[in-house]
Design a protein around this motif. Sequence first.
Motif, PDB file in Angstrom:
ATOM      1  N   TRP A 155       0.848  -1.181   0.000  1.00  0.00           N
ATOM      2  CA  TRP A 155       0.000   0.000   0.000  1.00  0.00           C
ATOM      3  C   TRP A 155       0.887   1.237   0.000  1.00  0.00           C
ATOM      4  O   TRP A 155       2.095   1.150   0.239  1.00  0.00           O
ATOM      5  CB  TRP A 155      -0.978   0.023   1.174  1.00  0.00           C
ATOM      6  N   MET A 156       0.274   2.390  -0.268  1.00  0.00           N
ATOM      7  CA  MET A 156       0.984   3.654  -0.311  1.00  0.00           C
ATOM      8  C   MET A 156       0.096   4.714   0.325  1.00  0.00           C
ATOM      9  O   MET A 156      -1.104   4.753   0.074  1.00  0.00           O
ATOM     10  CB  MET A 156       1.255   4.001  -1.778  1.00  0.00           C
ATOM     11  N   GLN A 157       0.676   5.577   1.159  1.00  0.00           N
ATOM     12  CA  GLN A 157      -0.080   6.676   1.757  1.00  0.00           C
ATOM     13  C   GLN A 157       0.011   7.886   0.835  1.00  0.00           C
ATOM     14  O   GLN A 157       1.097   8.319   0.459  1.00  0.00           O
ATOM     15  CB  GLN A 157       0.473   7.049   3.127  1.00  0.00           C
ATOM     16  N   ILE A 158      -1.148   8.420   0.469  1.00  0.00           N
ATOM     17  CA  ILE A 158      -1.222   9.585  -0.419  1.00  0.00           C
ATOM     18  C   ILE A 158      -2.391  10.449   0.027  1.00  0.00           C
ATOM     19  O   ILE A 158      -3.417   9.936   0.455  1.00  0.00           O
ATOM     20  CB  ILE A 158      -1.392   9.155  -1.900  1.00  0.00           C
ATOM     21  N   GLY A 159      -2.217  11.739  -0.071  1.00  0.00           N
ATOM     22  CA  GLY A 159      -3.293  12.656   0.264  1.00  0.00           C
ATOM     23  C   GLY A 159      -2.778  14.077   0.344  1.00  0.00           C
ATOM     24  O   GLY A 159      -1.587  14.335   0.104  1.00  0.00           O
ATOM     25  N   ILE A 204      -0.735   8.995  -8.939  1.00  0.00           N
ATOM     26  CA  ILE A 204      -0.814  10.168  -9.826  1.00  0.00           C
ATOM     27  C   ILE A 204      -2.238  10.300 -10.367  1.00  0.00           C
ATOM     28  O   ILE A 204      -2.820  11.389 -10.331  1.00  0.00           O
ATOM     29  CB  ILE A 204       0.220  10.060 -10.964  1.00  0.00           C
ATOM     30  N   ASP A 205      -2.794   9.220 -10.840  1.00  0.00           N
ATOM     31  CA  ASP A 205      -4.165   9.249 -11.361  1.00  0.00           C
ATOM     32  C   ASP A 205      -5.159   9.629 -10.277  1.00  0.00           C
ATOM     33  O   ASP A 205      -6.057  10.449 -10.499  1.00  0.00           O
ATOM     34  CB  ASP A 205      -4.550   7.890 -11.952  1.00  0.00           C
ATOM     35  N   PHE A 206      -5.006   9.044  -9.101  1.00  0.00           N
ATOM     36  CA  PHE A 206      -5.917   9.323  -7.987  1.00  0.00           C
ATOM     37  C   PHE A 206      -5.847  10.801  -7.584  1.00  0.00           C
ATOM     38  O   PHE A 206      -6.877  11.448  -7.377  1.00  0.00           O
ATOM     39  CB  PHE A 206      -5.565   8.418  -6.800  1.00  0.00           C
ATOM     40  N   ALA A 207      -4.639  11.333  -7.476  1.00  0.00           N
ATOM     41  CA  ALA A 207      -4.468  12.738  -7.099  1.00  0.00           C
ATOM     42  C   ALA A 207      -5.096  13.656  -8.155  1.00  0.00           C
ATOM     43  O   ALA A 207      -5.790  14.620  -7.825  1.00  0.00           O
ATOM     44  CB  ALA A 207      -2.986  13.052  -6.920  1.00  0.00           C
ATOM     45  N   LEU A 230       1.906  17.079  -6.832  1.00  0.00           N
ATOM     46  CA  LEU A 230       2.084  15.871  -6.044  1.00  0.00           C
ATOM     47  C   LEU A 230       3.557  15.822  -5.651  1.00  0.00           C
ATOM     48  O   LEU A 230       4.429  15.973  -6.498  1.00  0.00           O
ATOM     49  CB  LEU A 230       1.694  14.638  -6.861  1.00  0.00           C
ATOM     50  N   GLU A 231       3.822  15.666  -4.363  1.00  0.00           N
ATOM     51  CA  GLU A 231       5.184  15.667  -3.858  1.00  0.00           C
ATOM     52  C   GLU A 231       5.556  14.319  -3.249  1.00  0.00           C
ATOM     53  O   GLU A 231       4.691  13.547  -2.849  1.00  0.00           O
ATOM     54  CB  GLU A 231       5.366  16.752  -2.791  1.00  0.00           C
ATOM     55  N   ALA A 232       6.855  14.095  -3.171  1.00  0.00           N
ATOM     56  CA  ALA A 232       7.397  12.916  -2.505  1.00  0.00           C
ATOM     57  C   ALA A 232       8.774  13.299  -1.979  1.00  0.00           C
ATOM     58  O   ALA A 232       9.406  14.231  -2.487  1.00  0.00           O
ATOM     59  CB  ALA A 232       7.513  11.747  -3.477  1.00  0.00           C
ATOM     60  N   CYS A 233       9.217  12.597  -0.979  1.00  0.00           N
ATOM     61  CA  CYS A 233      10.544  12.847  -0.418  1.00  0.00           C
ATOM     62  C   CYS A 233      11.242  11.496  -0.245  1.00  0.00           C
ATOM     63  O   CYS A 233      11.442  11.020   0.873  1.00  0.00           O
ATOM     64  CB  CYS A 233      10.406  13.597   0.906  1.00  0.00           C
ATOM     65  N   PRO A 234      11.597  10.870  -1.370  1.00  0.00           N
ATOM     66  CA  PRO A 234      12.168   9.526  -1.338  1.00  0.00           C
ATOM     67  C   PRO A 234      13.627   9.513  -0.885  1.00  0.00           C
ATOM     68  O   PRO A 234      14.217  10.562  -0.606  1.00  0.00           O
ATOM     69  CB  PRO A 234      12.032   9.073  -2.788  1.00  0.00           C
ATOM     70  N   ILE A 235      14.193   8.334  -0.881  1.00  0.00           N
ATOM     71  CA  ILE A 235      15.607   8.165  -0.555  1.00  0.00           C
ATOM     72  C   ILE A 235      16.327   7.768  -1.843  1.00  0.00           C
ATOM     73  O   ILE A 235      15.808   6.969  -2.629  1.00  0.00           O
ATOM     74  CB  ILE A 235      15.795   7.126   0.574  1.00  0.00           C
ATOM     75  N   THR A 236      17.484   8.368  -2.061  1.00  0.00           N
ATOM     76  CA  THR A 236      18.215   8.103  -3.300  1.00  0.00           C
ATOM     77  C   THR A 236      18.801   6.702  -3.321  1.00  0.00           C
ATOM     78  O   THR A 236      18.710   6.007  -4.310  1.00  0.00           O
ATOM     79  CB  THR A 236      19.309   9.165  -3.517  1.00  0.00           C
TER      80      THR A 236
END
Length: 124
Positions: free
Chosen positions: A9-13, A67-70, A78-84
């Motif tokens: 799952w993924m948290q998005i909002g 992306i589609d849901f947003a 839409l933002e994210a703060c991933p790890i390289t």
Amino acid sequence: MDGAKADGWMQIGPRADIPEWNNKGRVSAPLGEGEEREVDIWAISCFFLRSSARRKGLSHVLVAGGIDFARQNGARLLEACPITRSNDKRSIGLFVGSTRVFEKAGFQAVAERKAGRPLMRFTL
């Protein structure tokens, strides 16, 4: 899905619904004044993938669906703060996602307040 269990799952909002993302000094802190309150700026803040589902492209599928849901729900950014990268073979830290996954989805780095943790954006 494996029977009745989800593979991940993924948290998005909206960014406004993820208070810890808006703290000054965090790698995910807003770029502009007041962005933490803008309901059309959304964030993908974390993932969970069962170990048996990893390395099968599920993160890419989740981000594309996000992306589609947003987009369908009025997000402008839409933002994210991933790890390289993670040096840990168990992928500790990848609960925020991999920079490579977001780059392939079309996200662009807009800030890097800590080495290896870019704040990335996708314009919808």
